[in-house]
Write a protein that holds these residues in place. Structure first.
Motif, PDB file in Angstrom:
ATOM      1  N   GLU A  45      85.413  57.226  60.546  1.00 13.07           N
ATOM      2  CA  GLU A  45      86.202  58.419  60.851  1.00 13.07           C
ATOM      3  C   GLU A  45      85.604  59.200  62.019  1.00 13.07           C
ATOM      4  OE1 GLU A  45      87.870  62.394  58.492  1.00 13.07           O
ATOM      5  OE2 GLU A  45      87.092  60.677  57.362  1.00 13.07           O
ATOM      6  N   GLN A  46      84.286  59.301  62.059  1.00 12.85           N
ATOM      7  CA  GLN A  46      83.626  59.991  63.171  1.00 12.85           C
ATOM      8  C   GLN A  46      83.870  59.256  64.487  1.00 12.85           C
ATOM      9  OE1 GLN A  46      79.520  60.308  61.976  1.00 12.85           O
ATOM     10  NE2 GLN A  46      79.973  61.752  60.328  1.00 12.85           N
ATOM     11  N   ARG A  47      83.866  57.937  64.422  1.00 11.33           N
ATOM     12  CA  ARG A  47      84.128  57.150  65.623  1.00 11.33           C
ATOM     13  C   ARG A  47      85.555  57.403  66.122  1.00 11.33           C
ATOM     14  NH1 ARG A  47      82.362  50.901  66.330  1.00 11.33           N
ATOM     15  NH2 ARG A  47      80.427  51.934  65.703  1.00 11.33           N
ATOM     16  N   ILE A  48      86.501  57.434  65.195  1.00  7.47           N
ATOM     17  CA  ILE A  48      87.895  57.687  65.566  1.00  7.47           C
ATOM     18  C   ILE A  48      88.031  59.077  66.203  1.00  7.47           C
ATOM     19  CG2 ILE A  48      90.223  58.042  64.652  1.00  7.47           C
ATOM     20  CD1 ILE A  48      89.447  55.971  62.439  1.00  7.47           C
ATOM     21  N   ALA A  49      87.354  60.070  65.618  1.00 10.08           N
ATOM     22  CA  ALA A  49      87.426  61.441  66.124  1.00 10.08           C
ATOM     23  C   ALA A  49      86.921  61.536  67.559  1.00 10.08           C
ATOM     24  CB  ALA A  49      86.621  62.371  65.215  1.00 10.08           C
ATOM     25  N   GLN A  50      85.945  60.713  67.905  1.00  4.12           N
ATOM     26  CA  GLN A  50      85.395  60.733  69.257  1.00  4.12           C
ATOM     27  C   GLN A  50      86.331  60.076  70.271  1.00  4.12           C
ATOM     28  OE1 GLN A  50      81.621  58.775  68.713  1.00  4.12           O
ATOM     29  NE2 GLN A  50      80.663  60.559  67.746  1.00  4.12           N
ATOM     30  N   ALA A  83      92.646  53.684  54.380  1.00  7.32           N
ATOM     31  CA  ALA A  83      92.990  55.106  54.460  1.00  7.32           C
ATOM     32  C   ALA A  83      93.925  55.364  55.630  1.00  7.32           C
ATOM     33  CB  ALA A  83      91.731  55.960  54.602  1.00  7.32           C
ATOM     34  N   VAL A  84      94.595  56.499  55.551  1.00  7.16           N
ATOM     35  CA  VAL A  84      95.472  56.980  56.621  1.00  7.16           C
ATOM     36  C   VAL A  84      94.937  58.345  57.055  1.00  7.16           C
ATOM     37  CG1 VAL A  84      97.822  57.590  57.282  1.00  7.16           C
ATOM     38  CG2 VAL A  84      97.429  55.818  55.549  1.00  7.16           C
ATOM     39  N   ILE A  85      94.889  58.572  58.372  1.00  2.56           N
ATOM     40  CA  ILE A  85      94.413  59.839  58.920  1.00  2.56           C
ATOM     41  C   ILE A  85      95.437  60.335  59.935  1.00  2.56           C
ATOM     42  CG2 ILE A  85      92.523  61.047  60.060  1.00  2.56           C
ATOM     43  CD1 ILE A  85      90.731  58.634  59.418  1.00  2.56           C
ATOM     44  N   GLY A  86      95.894  61.542  59.759  1.00  2.26           N
ATOM     45  CA  GLY A  86      96.838  62.105  60.710  1.00  2.26           C
ATOM     46  C   GLY A  86      96.149  62.628  61.956  1.00  2.26           C
ATOM     47  N   ILE A  87      96.868  62.628  63.056  1.00  3.44           N
ATOM     48  CA  ILE A  87      96.399  63.226  64.312  1.00  3.44           C
ATOM     49  C   ILE A  87      97.280  64.433  64.591  1.00  3.44           C
ATOM     50  CG2 ILE A  87      96.073  62.875  66.785  1.00  3.44           C
ATOM     51  CD1 ILE A  87      95.741  59.890  66.219  1.00  3.44           C
ATOM     52  N   VAL A  88      96.671  65.604  64.687  1.00  4.40           N
ATOM     53  CA  VAL A  88      97.439  66.836  64.885  1.00  4.40           C
ATOM     54  C   VAL A  88      96.910  67.613  66.088  1.00  4.40           C
ATOM     55  CG1 VAL A  88      98.066  67.091  62.451  1.00  4.40           C
ATOM     56  CG2 VAL A  88      95.968  68.138  63.289  1.00  4.40           C
ATOM     57  N   ASP A  89      97.781  68.386  66.684  1.00  3.56           N
ATOM     58  CA  ASP A  89      97.378  69.259  67.782  1.00  3.56           C
ATOM     59  C   ASP A  89      96.409  70.311  67.253  1.00  3.56           C
ATOM     60  OD1 ASP A  89      97.642  71.662  69.699  1.00  3.56           O
ATOM     61  OD2 ASP A  89      98.747  70.081  70.743  1.00  3.56           O
ATOM     62  N   LYS A  90      95.371  70.604  68.025  1.00  3.04           N
ATOM     63  CA  LYS A  90      94.361  71.569  67.587  1.00  3.04           C
ATOM     64  C   LYS A  90      94.935  72.965  67.368  1.00  3.04           C
ATOM     65  CE  LYS A  90      90.059  69.560  69.320  1.00  3.04           C
ATOM     66  NZ  LYS A  90      88.934  69.709  70.289  1.00  3.04           N
TER      67      LYS A  90
END
Length: 225
Positions: A128-133, A188-195
């Motif tokens: 998850e941290q890798r994806i966030a980067q 797992a599923v992780i959403g991507i949202v505008d900050k």
């Protein structure tokens, strides 16, 4: 290469220890099992970003045949036009080690199983941290949401694995009951949202299918915190 840490306190929590006195021999056994886990676990993971359309309670993965009916997942992804689908596995060798210990020493078997579960969660955090980067800086991730959380049924495990070609990519498949093989694996599923949008999670313990046996709750935590 995926860097992860097997936290001893989390292992103890999974074993049901909360501030109790622990013998030196038990400490040594746990340390030995953590070391064995590092030796046996072979991390493998894959993830991919897809366009999604949400019309509660339906989540459609665009340009695929995957359609998921889950009010909880649709709430999580309500502000997302894209979502990351991920899968990871600790590999088969650690399962073989756990099985071998079950014939020799059930105490070590239970401890090693807990170590492997903690390792899988730590690996998921690292992925998850890798994806966030990797996502654009104007976006952020929601919490990750797995099959079995809330009303996100285990019956979708197969669809997620097919979406990611996970059997070929990391040797991960699913049985008829929706249980992943190897068992120390996570999808797992992780959403991507505008900050600019104040939305990172949606989950509720009250409706969760595994609330009575939830490892997070035993640690005084939740899957969304």
């Amino acid at each position: 290469m995926l860097s992860y840490h097997i936290d001893k306190a989390s292992v103890l929590s999974r074993l049901g220890y909360v501030n109790q006195e622990i013998s030196d021999s038990l400490h040594k056994t746990i340390d030995d099992c953590i070391a064995l886990s590092y030796a046996k676990i072979v991390p493998a993971f894959t993830y991919q970003t897809f366009l999604v359309h949400v019309a509660a309670p339906i989540v459609t993965v665009k340009n695929t045949a995957v359609v998921i009916s889950s009010a909880d997942l649709s709430r999580l992804l309500k502000y997302s036009q894209k979502a990351v689908f991920m899968a990871l596995s600790a590999g088969g060798a650690i399962e073989q080690a756990i099985r071998a210990e079950s014939y020799r020493d059930m105490t070590r078997c239970v401890i090693l199983d807990s170590c492997a579960s903690v390792a899988a969660e730590a690996m998921a955090n690292a992925v998850e941290q890798r994806i966030a980067q990797e996502i654009d800086e104007q976006y952020r991730l929601t919490n990750r949401f797995s099959c079995g959380y809330g009303d996100f049924s285990l019956c979708y495990q197969g669809a997620l694995l097919q979406l990611l070609n996970a059997e070929k990519q990391i040797g991960l498949h699913v049985g008829q009951s929706g249980i992943l093989q190897p068992k120390k694996s996570i999808t797992a599923v992780i959403g991507i949202v505008d900050k600019s949008i104040d939305h990172t999670h949606y989950a509720t313990c009250a409706t969760c299918a595994i609330k009575e046996n939830c490892a997070y709750r035993k640690e005084g935590k939740t899957c969304f915190n």
